[in-house]
Design a protein around this motif. Structure first.
Motif, PDB file in Angstrom:
ATOM      1  N   SER A 157       0.694  -0.977  -0.143  1.00 17.68           N
ATOM      2  CA  SER A 157      -0.187  -0.121  -0.580  1.00 17.68           C
ATOM      3  C   SER A 157       0.759   1.410  -0.291  1.00 17.68           C
ATOM      4  O   SER A 157       0.307   2.741  -0.831  1.00 17.68           O
ATOM      5  N   THR A 187       1.167   3.908  -2.392  1.00 16.11           N
ATOM      6  CA  THR A 187       0.316   5.271  -2.595  1.00 16.11           C
ATOM      7  C   THR A 187       1.534   6.408  -2.836  1.00 16.11           C
ATOM      8  O   THR A 187       1.557   7.555  -3.622  1.00 16.11           O
ATOM      9  N   LEU A 200      -1.021  -1.548  -5.347  1.00 16.62           N
ATOM     10  CA  LEU A 200      -2.290  -1.030  -4.643  1.00 16.62           C
ATOM     11  C   LEU A 200      -3.693  -2.520  -5.058  1.00 16.62           C
ATOM     12  O   LEU A 200      -4.200  -2.254  -3.801  1.00 16.62           O
TER      13      LEU A 200
END
Length: 183
Positions: free
Chosen positions: A157, A161, A177
């Motif tokens: 993640s 990001t 993701l």
């Protein structure tokens, strides 16, 4: 032959050999000898340090340096002080403090065999090193650390990001993701 004698307890390596072995295996002589500091003064200093940190007292920085001078090869001291420098460096936007935390996290990786705390491990250290790189504006180095140490997708993640939100590379971020979402 010498190693066999060491392993069987017939002889022990000389001090200069221990230093060379520690250097070769990228660890400390303390770790090779199985030595652990059990000094009560260390506990008291740690408690003072935690009190400073809870109130965000800048005295934590000088207390951390004192601890590092006294216990430069103690895993908990080195990793804890690295965290202190990272927190104060990020709060104050001080590059020097963040770079100090990076150096300490690298040292903590070497001292990791001493670690007895289950809540701190290699991934924590790499994650904090990546965070420090990010705070320094070194996003590519941050990503490199996370990608190289993305055991079980732990950093998916964060990687996604950074790629999508901060580096405007959504197509490269999509697989990370997606995996993070599935996890």
């Amino acid at each position: 032959g010498a190693v066999h004698k060491w392993e069987s307890g017939l002889s022990q390596p000389e001090l200069n050999m221990l230093v060379e072995l520690a250097d070769f295996f990228d660890t400390s002589v303390d770790a090779l000898l199985g030595y652990r500091v059990q000094d009560k003064r260390l506990e008291a200093a740690g408690e003072r340090l935690m009190a400073y940190c809870q109130t965000l007292d800048p005295a934590a920085l000088s207390e951390a340096e004192k601890l590092l001078e006294r216990y430069p090869n103690h895993f908990q001291v080195v990793s804890g002080c690295a965290g202190i420098f990272l927190v104060f460096g990020s709060m104050r936007h001080e590059e020097g403090l963040i770079r100090r935390s990076l150096a300490l996290y690298e040292q903590a990786l070497i001292l990791l065999p001493q670690n007895s705390e289950t809540g701190i491990g290699k991934m924590n250290l790499y994650g904090n090193m990546a965070a420090a790189r990010f705070l320094l504006g070194e996003k590519e180095k941050c990503l490199e650390i996370m990608k190289q140490n993305n055991e079980s997708g732990i950093f998916n993640s964060e990687i996604g990001t950074i790629l999508a939100g901060f580096m405007k590379r959504p197509e490269e971020a999509a697989p990370f993701l997606s995996e993070a979402l599935l996890q």
